[in-house]
Design a protein around this motif. Structure first.
Motif, mmCIF file in Angstrom:
data_model
loop_
_atom_site.group_PDB
_atom_site.id
_atom_site.type_symbol
_atom_site.label_atom_id
_atom_site.label_comp_id
_atom_site.label_asym_id
_atom_site.label_seq_id
_atom_site.Cartn_x
_atom_site.Cartn_y
_atom_site.Cartn_z
ATOM 1 N N ASN A 93 12.602 0.516 -3.257
ATOM 2 C CA ASN A 93 12.511 1.939 -3.614
ATOM 3 C C ASN A 93 11.243 2.607 -3.089
ATOM 4 N N LYS A 94 11.002 2.461 -1.797
ATOM 5 C CA LYS A 94 9.855 3.122 -1.182
ATOM 6 C C LYS A 94 10.209 4.521 -0.663
ATOM 7 N N LYS A 135 0.822 -1.211 0.000
ATOM 8 C CA LYS A 135 0.000 0.000 0.000
ATOM 9 C C LYS A 135 0.860 1.267 0.000
ATOM 10 N N ILE A 136 2.172 1.091 0.040
ATOM 11 C CA ILE A 136 3.093 2.227 0.049
ATOM 12 C C ILE A 136 3.622 2.434 -1.366
ATOM 13 N N SER A 137 3.392 3.596 -1.919
ATOM 14 C CA SER A 137 3.825 3.881 -3.289
ATOM 15 C C SER A 137 5.346 3.972 -3.366
ATOM 16 N N SER A 138 5.874 3.685 -4.536
ATOM 17 C CA SER A 138 7.310 3.828 -4.751
ATOM 18 C C SER A 138 7.716 5.296 -4.622
ATOM 19 N N TYR A 139 8.888 5.514 -4.072
ATOM 20 C CA TYR A 139 9.465 6.855 -3.917
ATOM 21 C C TYR A 139 8.505 7.819 -3.209
ATOM 22 N N SER A 140 7.896 7.348 -2.114
ATOM 23 C CA SER A 140 6.913 8.181 -1.419
ATOM 24 C C SER A 140 7.307 8.538 0.014
ATOM 25 N N LEU A 141 8.006 7.660 0.708
ATOM 26 C CA LEU A 141 8.260 7.886 2.130
ATOM 27 C C LEU A 141 9.359 8.925 2.355
ATOM 28 N N HIS A 142 9.127 9.756 3.346
ATOM 29 C CA HIS A 142 10.079 10.799 3.733
ATOM 30 C C HIS A 142 10.528 10.522 5.165
ATOM 31 N N GLU A 152 18.560 -0.489 9.232
ATOM 32 C CA GLU A 152 18.113 -1.803 8.763
ATOM 33 C C GLU A 152 16.869 -2.254 9.518
ATOM 34 N N ALA A 153 16.854 -2.037 10.844
ATOM 35 C CA ALA A 153 15.695 -2.439 11.642
ATOM 36 C C ALA A 153 14.454 -1.640 11.257
ATOM 37 N N VAL A 154 14.624 -0.337 11.047
ATOM 38 C CA VAL A 154 13.489 0.511 10.658
ATOM 39 C C VAL A 154 12.915 0.055 9.322
ATOM 40 N N MET A 155 13.771 -0.157 8.346
ATOM 41 C CA MET A 155 13.290 -0.561 7.030
ATOM 42 C C MET A 155 12.661 -1.951 7.074
ATOM 43 N N ASP A 156 13.201 -2.844 7.896
ATOM 44 C CA ASP A 156 12.581 -4.164 8.063
ATOM 45 C C ASP A 156 11.134 -4.022 8.527
ATOM 46 N N ILE A 157 10.916 -3.178 9.527
ATOM 47 C CA ILE A 157 9.564 -3.009 10.074
ATOM 48 C C ILE A 157 8.646 -2.343 9.051
ATOM 49 N N GLU A 197 25.881 9.617 6.493
ATOM 50 C CA GLU A 197 26.073 8.173 6.636
ATOM 51 C C GLU A 197 24.766 7.468 6.968
ATOM 52 N N VAL A 198 23.989 8.062 7.867
ATOM 53 C CA VAL A 198 22.699 7.467 8.223
ATOM 54 C C VAL A 198 21.783 7.438 7.006
ATOM 55 N N ARG A 199 21.748 8.539 6.261
ATOM 56 C CA ARG A 199 20.912 8.600 5.059
ATOM 57 C C ARG A 199 21.303 7.507 4.067
ATOM 58 N N ASN A 200 22.585 7.320 3.859
ATOM 59 C CA ASN A 200 23.040 6.298 2.914
ATOM 60 C C ASN A 200 22.582 4.903 3.315
ATOM 61 N N HIS A 201 22.581 4.627 4.614
ATOM 62 C CA HIS A 201 22.199 3.290 5.067
ATOM 63 C C HIS A 201 20.686 3.080 4.989
ATOM 64 N N PHE A 202 19.909 4.138 5.110
ATOM 65 C CA PHE A 202 18.472 3.980 4.879
ATOM 66 C C PHE A 202 18.215 3.555 3.436
ATOM 67 N N PHE A 203 18.866 4.211 2.503
ATOM 68 C CA PHE A 203 18.671 3.839 1.102
ATOM 69 C C PHE A 203 19.254 2.453 0.812
ATOM 70 N N ARG A 204 20.304 2.096 1.516
ATOM 71 C CA ARG A 204 20.906 0.768 1.335
ATOM 72 C C ARG A 204 19.899 -0.343 1.610
ATOM 73 N N PHE A 205 19.055 -0.155 2.632
ATOM 74 C CA PHE A 205 18.117 -1.207 3.027
ATOM 75 C C PHE A 205 16.709 -0.997 2.458
ATOM 76 N N ASP A 206 16.564 -0.049 1.553
ATOM 77 C CA ASP A 206 15.285 0.184 0.880
ATOM 78 C C ASP A 206 15.260 -0.654 -0.397
ATOM 79 N N LYS A 207 14.890 -1.916 -0.269
ATOM 80 C CA LYS A 207 15.033 -2.885 -1.356
ATOM 81 C C LYS A 207 14.079 -2.645 -2.524
#
Length: 291
Positions: free
Chosen positions: A54-55, A16-23, A160-165, A42-52
């Motif tokens: 593209n949300k 239900k989450i559109s691609s390239y939508s979450l901020h 990684e934990a945030v993106m997993d959830i 660095e934190v920003r890069n790791h969020f995108f790293r675990f965004d499998k």
């Protein structure tokens, strides 16, 4: 999926989450004094790293004062409750260290919750980080993530934990947090200092005595320093350039704004020698003036 004690994580399912939508808004003290820092990148890069899938649309930074859980909690609430931004995700890590005086959970566990606005919040349960939103949370749980083994949990473990959830892995969600152990918001505190040097407080008009509310000139004491100020809460009282004033602020919600202490066209924080909203600052005093 039901969790312990019948509470459930109710964020949108991944389909239900559109691609390239979450901020993702990162509210943290990496920069030390309201400044940016390489840590945010660095934190920003790791969020995108675990965004499998593209949300994520963007990951932005909101620096707060070093170790100030008061300022962190203030802005978690302001942005999470009053932004009216349905695709917002709040991520925060401000954790007091050393001789800084603070209250709250000594373990400083990483937790996740859902606000009644529908916004998910991921933050460290320390000090006042969660105090401003504790009564607006639909649920709050510990996140199953290592809390030791690195000096930089916000980069090495938490994204990684945030993106997993967010992607629906609810096995990451642990035991519920007891809201009663989260400290209340202190009523006469400096919560934030903006770029103009204005003191954003946790004071609401209803906290002031009738005598103060009727006094056009008041004495304001912050950090042990006292100054006379104009009480512009009274209709018809207006300050001029360089006057110190107590004013209705711009934060806290449309119906219940917090008050601010400002010096027009100058920096009120310099008057009181406050470089940041430390958790251990003494309470603000606002008194009538006897002439």
């Amino acid at each position: 999926m039901l969790l312990q004690k019948g509470k459930n994580w109710s964020y949108r399912q991944i389909n239900k989450i559109s691609s390239y939508s979450l901020h993702v808004q990162v509210i943290a003290d990496y920069g030390g004094g309201h400044t940016t820092d390489h840590a945010f990148a660095e934190v920003r890069n790791h969020f995108f790293r675990f965004d499998k899938s593209n949300k994520l649309r963007e990951v932005t930074e909101h620096p707060v004062y070093a170790f100030s859980t008061l300022e962190t909690g203030f802005w978690i609430a302001q942005e999470g409750l009053h932004s009216e931004h349905k695709d917002l995700v709040i991520f925060s890590n401000t954790a007091p260290r050393g001789d800084i005086s603070w209250r709250g959970d000594e373990r400083q566990s990483f937790v996740c919750g859902i606000l009644d606005s529908g916004i998910p919040v991921f933050a460290v349960n320390a000090g006042y980080n969660l105090s401003f939103i504790k009564n607006r949370l639909k649920g709050l749980w510990e996140v199953k993530v290592p809390n030791e083994g690195t000096q930089f949990r916000s980069r090495d473990f938490y994204p990684e934990a945030v993106m997993d959830i967010l992607y629906g892995n609810l096995d990451r969600i642990g035991t519920p947090v007891n809201f009663k152990k989260i400290p209340e918001v202190p009523e006469f505190a400096v919560a934030s200092i903006d770029g103009y040097g204005n003191l954003k407080t946790t004071i609401k008009k209803s906290y002031l005595s009738d005598a103060v509310l009727k006094s056009k000139i008041i004495r304001v004491t912050v950090n042990g320093y006292a100054h006379f100020a104009l009480n512009t809460l009274i209709e018809g009282v207006k300050g001029r350039i360089y006057d110190l004033c107590l004013v209705q602020g711009s934060s806290g919600g449309k119906q219940s704004n917090y008050l601010e202490i400002v010096r027009l066209m100058a920096r009120a924080c310099d008057d009181f020698r406050v470089d940041g909203p430390r958790d251990d600052l003494p309470p603000i005093k606002i008194e009538t003036v006897k002439i």
